[in-house]
Design an enzyme around this catalytic site. Structure first.
Site, mmCIF file in Angstrom:
data_model
loop_
_atom_site.group_PDB
_atom_site.id
_atom_site.type_symbol
_atom_site.label_atom_id
_atom_site.label_comp_id
_atom_site.label_asym_id
_atom_site.label_seq_id
_atom_site.Cartn_x
_atom_site.Cartn_y
_atom_site.Cartn_z
ATOM 1 N N GLY A 239 46.633 32.309 25.939
ATOM 2 C CA GLY A 239 45.850 32.948 25.149
ATOM 3 C C GLY A 239 44.471 32.646 25.091
ATOM 4 N N GLU A 289 50.493 27.607 28.799
ATOM 5 C CA GLU A 289 51.133 28.733 29.511
ATOM 6 C C GLU A 289 49.578 29.670 29.759
ATOM 7 O OE1 GLU A 289 53.829 30.551 27.334
ATOM 8 O OE2 GLU A 289 55.104 28.799 27.364
ATOM 9 N N PRO A 290 48.531 28.873 30.475
ATOM 10 C CA PRO A 290 47.414 29.901 30.489
ATOM 11 C C PRO A 290 47.496 30.901 31.623
ATOM 12 C CG PRO A 290 46.904 27.771 31.518
ATOM 13 C CD PRO A 290 48.219 27.693 30.729
ATOM 14 N N GLY A 291 46.992 31.886 31.428
ATOM 15 C CA GLY A 291 46.929 33.062 32.620
ATOM 16 C C GLY A 291 45.575 33.441 32.825
ATOM 17 N N ARG A 328 42.874 47.860 32.881
ATOM 18 C CA ARG A 328 42.630 47.140 31.603
ATOM 19 C C ARG A 328 41.536 47.921 30.615
ATOM 20 N NH1 ARG A 328 39.780 43.483 30.654
ATOM 21 N NH2 ARG A 328 40.643 42.629 29.003
ATOM 22 N N CYS A 359 43.189 61.681 38.299
ATOM 23 C CA CYS A 359 43.325 62.889 37.332
ATOM 24 C C CYS A 359 43.634 62.469 35.887
ATOM 25 C CB CYS A 359 44.056 63.804 37.801
ATOM 26 S SG CYS A 359 43.892 64.305 39.415
ATOM 27 N N GLU A 360 42.853 61.534 35.181
ATOM 28 C CA GLU A 360 43.114 60.979 33.796
ATOM 29 C C GLU A 360 41.751 60.877 33.341
ATOM 30 O OE1 GLU A 360 46.162 60.601 32.187
ATOM 31 O OE2 GLU A 360 47.391 60.337 33.937
ATOM 32 N N TYR A 388 45.258 40.204 35.136
ATOM 33 C CA TYR A 388 45.839 41.450 34.712
ATOM 34 C C TYR A 388 44.982 42.815 35.374
ATOM 35 C CZ TYR A 388 47.677 38.310 31.308
ATOM 36 O OH TYR A 388 48.511 37.090 31.039
#
Ligand SMILES: Cc1ncc(COP(=O)(O)O)c(C=O)c1O
Length: 438
Positions: A239, A289-291, A328, A359-360, A388
Site C-alpha cells: 500500500g 507486501e509492497p507492489g 490506470r 474506441c472508448e 499495474y
C-alpha cells in the site's frame, strides 16, 4: 528514487537513451529501471532491519520474469494471488517457501499446486476458504500453513477501487469475528497449521495515518492470537504510495521538498519510524507486501504521436498506446506525468488531451494537460507506469501486447517480445463441419 531524467534535453533511463530504444524496438514500449527496483527493495528492507522480517513483493504489480528474478536475487519473497503467479515466481528462480498466497477466490487446483510446491502461507479470506484448504490438505496427506486476513475497517483514504480495509470491501474477515474464526479453524480443521495473521488496507496510500490506525487496531488482536494459537508472523500488507509527479531534471529522491503533504509520498523511513515501534513488541516475524512502491516509479511507457487533431473544444494528441496498454487513467482516474523524449528549449506550453486509438472515450492518458507542443512522430514517455501497467494490459481491440525492456546501467535487455498478429489468434479455433477442425 527514479532513473528517468533529461541529460542535454534527451530523456535517459539510467544511461540508456530512450529515443534510440524506441527506434530499435518500436512503440508502445515499456521500459523499466533495474536500479530503481533494487534501490527501493534495499531501502525498504533496510528500514525494517530491526525486526525479523521478509519483504514479499506483490507480484500483481508487475509479474515479468526478469523483475521477479531481480527481486528473488535480493532475497525477496513474493505475495501471489493465483497459481499463475506462483508458476512465474518459480520460473524466475523464487522460492515457493517465501510465498504468501492472497486472494478471496482460490480454486482447488490452485490450492493443490501451492501445497505441492510448499508455500509459506495461504492468506485465507473466509471460513469457507479455510474449510476447502483443510479438505485439500487432508486429501494430500499434508498440513496447510494458513493465516487469516483481518479486515480492520479502517479507511485508507485512497481511490475507492483500491481501498480494501473497510467492512464493505470483499476482503478479509471482520475484525470482531477473527478470534471466533481462528478458534473454529483450530477446532474443526485438523489439516491446517495456523501460522499467522495478514492485513492489507489499500493501495497508493500517501499518508502514514491509516497505516498507524490499522496497525494499532490489529496489534492487540495479533498478540492475543499469538497467545492462543502460537502464530509466527504478522503481514502488514502493501500500500505504500508513490509520487506520480516526477522531477525529470533531478534524480534526488527528496525533490518534492516543500510540496503540500498530499503530493509527498510516504518515505520508507517515515513508514518504518512509525510502524516498527508498534510492531516490535509482538516479537513476531513481520511480512511486508509492497507492489507499487517497488516498481511504480521504475517504469515508463513509451508511445509515439500518430496525429494531432484540433477539435472545436479541445486539441487531441493521438498516440499509439491505448488503455489496453495502460488502463490506470480509465480504471481509477490514475494520473501519469507525460513528457517528450526530446525536451524543447521552447518553454511555451499548450493544453491538450493525450488519447489512444481505442474506441472508448475513457481511452486517454491525460486531459487538459499543459504539454510542450509536440508533432506527429515525436515519442512521449508516460511515467511511473511500472506498477499495474503491463500487468493489466489486454488485447482489447485486437492490439498486440507491447514489448518490455529492463535497463541495467548502459545495457537494455528485451525481457518480453512484442506480440505478433499470429500471437493474437493463438489457441483460437473456428468450428468446422469436417472432423479435422474438431
Ligand atoms: C493482499 C495484497 N497485498 C499487497 C498488495 C500490493 O499493494 P501495493 O501495490 O499498493 O503495495 C495488494 C494490492 O492489491 C494486495 O491485494
Amino acid at each position: 528514487m527514479h532513473s528517468f531524467r533529461y541529460v542535454q534535453n534527451r530523456m535517459l533511463c539510467e544511461s540508456v537513451d530512450l529515443e534510440a530504444l524506441a527506434q530499435k524496438h518500436g512503440t508502445p514500449l515499456y521500459v523499466y529501471s533495474k536500479e530503481t527496483i533494487t534501490d527501493h527493495f534495499k531501502r525498504l528492507d533496510g528500514a525494517m532491519d530491526s525486526l525479523d522480517h521478509l519483504v514479499c513483493y506483490a507480484v500483481k504489480a508487475n509479474s515479468n520474469l526478469a523483475i521477479l528474478h531481480t527481486i528473488a536475487e535480493m532475497g525477496g519473497g513474493f505475495d501471489i494471488v493465483s497459481g499463475g503467479e506462483l508458476f512465474r515466481v518459480i520460473k524466475a528462480g523464487g522460492k515457493a517457501g517465501n510465498c504468501t498466497f492472497a486472494g478471496v477466490g482460490k480454486t482447488r487446483a490452485e490450492i493443490e499446486y501451492a501445497l505441492k510446491e510448499g508455500i509459506y502461507s495461504f492468506n485465507a479470506e473466509s471460513e469457507a476458504e479455510l474449510r476447502l484448504i483443510n479438505e485439500v490438505a487432508g486429501a494430500m496427506g499434508k498440513k496447510a500453513p494458513v493465516a487469516l486476513r483481518v479486515n480492520p475497517n479502517v479507511d485508507a483514504k485512497t481511490h475507492k477501487y483500491i481501498s480494501t480495509g473497510k467492512s464493505e470491501n470483499k476482503f478479509g474477515i471482520d475484525f470482531d469475528r477473527m478470534l471466533e474464526a481462528y478458534a473454529a479453524a483450530a477446532k474443526e480443521c485438523p489439516n491446517l497449521e495456523i501460522r499467522g495473521v495478514q492485513m492489507h488496507i489499500g493501495s497508493q496510500l500517501t499518508s502514514i495515518d491509516p497505516f498507524i490506525e490499522a496497525a494499532k487496531k490489529a496489534v492487540p488482536l495479533v498478540a492475543e492470537l499469538k497467545k492462543r494459537h502460537d502464530i509466527k508472523f504478522f503481514s502488514i500488507g502493501g500500500g505504500i504510495g508513490i509520487v506520480y509527479h516526477e522531477s525529470l531534471d533531478s534524480g534526488d529522491v527528496n525533490w518534492w521538498g516543500d510540496k503540500p503533504a498530499e503530493e509527498r509520498p510516504l518515505t520508507v523511513q517515515s513508514y518504518a519510524n512509525a510502524l516498527v515501534p508498534i510492531l516490535e513488541p509482538l516479537k513476531l516475524r513481520i511480512l511486508l507486501e509492497p507492489g507499487r512502491f517497488m516498481v511504480g516509479n521504475a517504469g515508463a511507457l513509451l508511445t509515439k504521436v500518430l496525429f494531432l487533431k484540433q477539435g472545436n473544444a479541445k486539441k487531441f494528441v493521438i498516440v499509439d498506446a491505448g488503455m489496453n496498454d495502460l488502463i490506470r487513467p480509465a480504471l481509477y482516474e490514475g494520473w501519469h506525468q507525460i513528457a517528450p523524449l526530446q525536451k524543447s528549449t521552447n518553454t511555451t506550453l499548450e493544453k491538450v488531451d493525450v488519447v489512444g486509438p481505442i474506441c472508448e472515450s475513457g481511452d486517454f492518458f491525460a486531459q487538459d494537460r499543459e504539454l510542450q507542443p509536440v508533432d506527429a512522430g515525436d515519442t512521449l514517455a508516460v511515467l511511473s507506469a511500472g506498477a499495474y501497467g503491463f500487468g493489466m494490459a489486454s488485447n482489447y481491440n485486437s492490439r498486440p501486447l507491447a514489448a518490455e525492456i529492463l535497463v541495467d546501467g548502459k545495457e537494455a535487455h528485451l525481457i518480453r517480445e512484442r506480440q505478433t498478429l499470429e500471437d493474437l489468434i493463438r489457441g483460437e479455433h473456428v468450428p468446422r463441419d469436417d472432423k479435422e477442425g474438431k
